[in-house]
Design a protein around this motif. Structure first.
Motif, mmCIF file in Angstrom:
data_model
loop_
_atom_site.group_PDB
_atom_site.id
_atom_site.type_symbol
_atom_site.label_atom_id
_atom_site.label_comp_id
_atom_site.label_asym_id
_atom_site.label_seq_id
_atom_site.Cartn_x
_atom_site.Cartn_y
_atom_site.Cartn_z
ATOM 1 N N LYS A 67 -39.396 -10.680 -7.142
ATOM 2 C CA LYS A 67 -40.182 -11.448 -7.518
ATOM 3 C C LYS A 67 -41.494 -11.280 -6.519
ATOM 4 O O LYS A 67 -41.741 -11.328 -5.289
ATOM 5 N N PRO A 68 -42.676 -10.579 -6.995
ATOM 6 C CA PRO A 68 -43.743 -10.165 -6.283
ATOM 7 C C PRO A 68 -44.271 -11.197 -5.086
ATOM 8 O O PRO A 68 -44.667 -10.849 -4.019
ATOM 9 N N GLU A 69 -44.500 -12.304 -6.062
ATOM 10 C CA GLU A 69 -45.069 -13.399 -4.828
ATOM 11 C C GLU A 69 -44.321 -13.736 -3.788
ATOM 12 O O GLU A 69 -44.569 -14.478 -2.891
ATOM 13 N N GLU A 129 -34.178 -8.956 8.411
ATOM 14 C CA GLU A 129 -35.020 -10.002 7.994
ATOM 15 C C GLU A 129 -35.426 -10.207 6.154
ATOM 16 O O GLU A 129 -35.311 -9.128 5.815
ATOM 17 N N GLU A 130 -35.886 -11.123 6.156
ATOM 18 C CA GLU A 130 -36.526 -11.199 4.825
ATOM 19 C C GLU A 130 -37.476 -10.260 4.549
ATOM 20 O O GLU A 130 -38.246 -9.948 5.552
ATOM 21 N N THR A 131 -37.856 -9.747 3.410
ATOM 22 C CA THR A 131 -38.910 -8.709 2.900
ATOM 23 C C THR A 131 -40.166 -9.334 3.583
ATOM 24 O O THR A 131 -40.951 -8.491 3.999
ATOM 25 N N GLU A 132 -40.440 -10.590 3.558
ATOM 26 C CA GLU A 132 -41.749 -11.054 3.736
ATOM 27 C C GLU A 132 -42.179 -10.618 5.044
ATOM 28 O O GLU A 132 -43.166 -10.282 5.639
ATOM 29 N N ILE A 155 -32.559 -2.986 -9.497
ATOM 30 C CA ILE A 155 -33.781 -3.639 -8.885
ATOM 31 C C ILE A 155 -34.631 -3.959 -9.920
ATOM 32 O O ILE A 155 -35.357 -2.974 -10.417
ATOM 33 N N LEU A 156 -34.585 -5.129 -10.224
ATOM 34 C CA LEU A 156 -35.515 -5.723 -11.478
ATOM 35 C C LEU A 156 -36.896 -6.232 -10.998
ATOM 36 O O LEU A 156 -36.749 -7.133 -10.126
ATOM 37 N N VAL A 157 -37.799 -6.124 -11.525
ATOM 38 C CA VAL A 157 -39.215 -6.185 -10.966
ATOM 39 C C VAL A 157 -39.858 -6.880 -12.274
ATOM 40 O O VAL A 157 -40.424 -6.020 -13.372
ATOM 41 N N ASP A 158 -40.340 -8.157 -12.124
ATOM 42 C CA ASP A 158 -40.916 -8.732 -13.298
ATOM 43 C C ASP A 158 -42.027 -9.626 -12.582
ATOM 44 O O ASP A 158 -42.233 -9.830 -11.491
ATOM 45 N N VAL A 192 -38.892 -1.896 -14.086
ATOM 46 C CA VAL A 192 -40.436 -2.592 -13.829
ATOM 47 C C VAL A 192 -40.436 -3.371 -15.156
ATOM 48 O O VAL A 192 -40.638 -2.230 -16.397
ATOM 49 N N ALA A 193 -40.863 -4.487 -15.463
ATOM 50 C CA ALA A 193 -41.572 -4.813 -16.770
ATOM 51 C C ALA A 193 -43.003 -4.822 -16.616
ATOM 52 O O ALA A 193 -43.578 -5.403 -15.627
#
Length: 555
Positions: free
Chosen positions: A78-80, A165-168, A247-250, A286-287
């Motif tokens: 999730k990009p956010e 660590e988390e991606t963020e 790896i699903l990006v929407d 990617v969608a």
């Protein structure tokens, strides 16, 4: 199911055949999914198709959700959640753009890094205490035979424990590291956006050239080469063909990052997806909304962004009449089964009238199913929304009547107008003004009649707007007084967004050309006096179109 059984079932005003939003359609999506070959291609890691392109409501998110359900090693991005919006607040990027340094390679690096880390975390079970040991053991046994393994190990050791660590956290660390290195090397402080802009503006050309060289060195800093080596290593790590990762990006059309950065980030993701093709048992899917892909291809993302290479990765969603009928059949049947009879078999045709009148003549009738589908843009969302409107108006009844369908059509048509403006606001922020040109007009125009309508609208234009195609059309017309050129431009835009269909001898003179059927974009030069222009039936009632005749074939 027998007619008597159908009559025993009564629709309620609160009934629906599901949600038009895939994220909220859990009750229906799994059981009512229609496979048209797209899912099979996405599940094949060897198939180049990995960018799902379609208009709003065409089923992109549903396709990715179904892929997630079927693949146990699917990883959802999730990009956010990736902290890429942090980049919009980093002043160093403002400075670099100001001196002409492209940061696209760094953006691609962030995407590839995020993807690789998530795959390795899943593969080596990062939650376990021995995750690092598994990675080192794998690399240690191979690094003497292949330099790629040594570079990959170097890359991983550079990140240290923060790798897990988390991606963020990792995105912020990568950006902050580049910022500090640039400040130290260039002797410039990026304390504020204003300071960054001022620093870039005050530099002389020879200084900018030096800054470009230093900046490129710092941004790359060997990471690009070492990360490429890690991709090669990843292909060996994932050698088991029975353990495929997706790896699903929407959600790329949301507000996950500032708009001026969003298109560049998406372009970087598309490039990263292409570069990731060398990994045989992992696939980025990617969608991407069609208007965003159009913007990417039109604007380009640097010398390496080639249309042919990108289009080869695209899976363009198209829905046939039969697929949409199957979709609604399954959803109506599920609705009946949930509340009435588990073994029921109720199809769309069982609850629809046989035919519906659509014109002034008694002979102007068509099947009720085709009547509804002709008023969609051949997308699942439109069909679901229309049927839900009809159900809401059919409370207490077992079947839909022609009068109920026509009554629900007004609300549906008004909603499609609003949806079109929302969908195309990025490319055509003043689309609503063009749509108003068609209000209370005919369903079909000769080109000269359309030119006259456009000219009347432009002559009465009093309310200015600062952005968008409409303002440029108004400005050109006011300076050149060429109504035909303005009409060609407007018609091409409205054809692109599926509001207008066109028939012209320069286009072969055969069937009406509709963009939603996959025809190429309309060349405005093809519009001359013999052209015929048609308003899409989905918008007739919303625009109070008169003299309507169905010209849209659903097949």
């Amino acid at each position: 199911m027998s007619n008597g059984s159908v009559d025993s079932f009564k629709f309620r005003a609160t009934d629906t055949v599901g949600s038009p939003e895939a994220e909220e359609d859990g009750a229906f999506l799994h059981d009512c999914f229609v496979e048209s070959g797209y899912l099979e291609r996405l599940r094949d890691c060897g198939d180049p198709a990995r960018i799902v392109v379609g208009r709003t409501g065409s089923g992109k998110s549903a396709l990715l959700q179904r892929l997630q359900q079927l693949e146990s090693r699917a990883i959802v991005f999730k990009p956010e959640d990736l902290a890429f919006n942090y980049l919009a607040r980093v002043n160093v990027f403002t400075f670099l753009e100001g001196v002409g340094v492209s940061t696209d390679s760094f953006l691609r690096l962030l995407w590839k890094h995020a993807v690789i880390v998530e795959v390795l975390k899943r593969h080596f079970d990062a939650e376990s205490r021995g995750a690092w040991d598994k990675v080192w053991d794998f690399l240690r046994g191979r690094r003497d035979r292949n330099r790629s393994y040594a570079k990959a190990e170097e890359y991983l050791r550079e990140w240290g424990v923060t790798f897990w660590e988390e991606t963020e956290v990792r995105v912020k660390e990568a950006v902050d590291t580049v910022t500090k290195d640039l400040e130290a090397s260039l002797g410039v402080s990026f304390g504020s956006a204003e300071a960054a802009i001022k620093a870039a503006r005050n530099m002389k050309n020879e200084q900018k050239l030096e800054v470009k060289q230093r900046a490129r060195s710092i941004i790359d800093k060997g990471q690009v080469r070492r990360l490429s080596a890690l991709i090669d290593v990843l292909d060996d790590i994932l050698e088991d063909r029975q353990k495929r990762y997706f790896i699903l990006v929407d959600g790329l059309d949301g507000d996950w990052v500032a708009s001026e950065l969003q298109l560049r980030m998406i372009g970087a993701l598309v490039e990263a997806t292409r570069e990731f093709r060398s990994v045989q048992n992992a696939k980025i899917v990617v969608a991407l909304r069609a208007d965003i892909m159009d913007a990417l291809l039109r604007e380009g993302r640097g010398a390496g962004f080639q249309r042919e290479k990108i289009e080869g990765l695209c899976l363009n969603l198209r829905w046939s009449r039969d697929d949409l009928v199957c979709l609604v059949d399954r959803r109506i049947n599920k609705l009946v089964r949930r509340r009435y009879e588990k073994n029921a078999e109720v199809r769309w045709g069982d609850v629809m009238p046989a035919r519906i009148k659509y014109g002034a003549s008694r002979s102007e009738r068509q099947s009720a199913i085709d009547y509804v589908l002709a008023r969609t843009f051949l997308r699942p969302r439109d069909a679901i929304v229309f049927v839900n409107e009809v159900i809401a108006a059919s409370s207490g009844r077992a079947r839909f009547t022609a009068d109920i369908i026509r009554g629900a059509e007004l609300r549906y048509s008004q909603g499609r107008l609003r949806s079109l403006e929302d969908e195309w606001s990025r490319l055509y922020p003043n689309l609503g003004r063009m749509l108003e040109l068609l209000r209370a007009g005919p369903a079909r125009y000769g080109f000269d009649d359309f030119v006259k309508r456009v000219e009347d609208a432009l002559l009465s234009e009093t309310e200015g707007c600062s952005v968008g195609e409409w303002q440029s059309i108004v400005d050109v017309y006011m300076s050149d007084c060429d109504a035909r050129a303005a009409a060609r431009k407007i018609c091409a835009i409205l054809n692109r967004v599926a509001v207008l269909g066109v028939r012209s001898s320069k286009l072969g003179g055969g069937a009406v050309m509709w963009s939603i059927k996959g025809e190429p974009h309309l060349d405005a030069v093809a519009l001359d006096s013999d052209a015929k222009i048609y308003v899409h039936p989905a918008l007739w009632l919303g625009l109070a179109v008169s003299g309507a005749h169905d010209v849209f074939v659903t097949g």
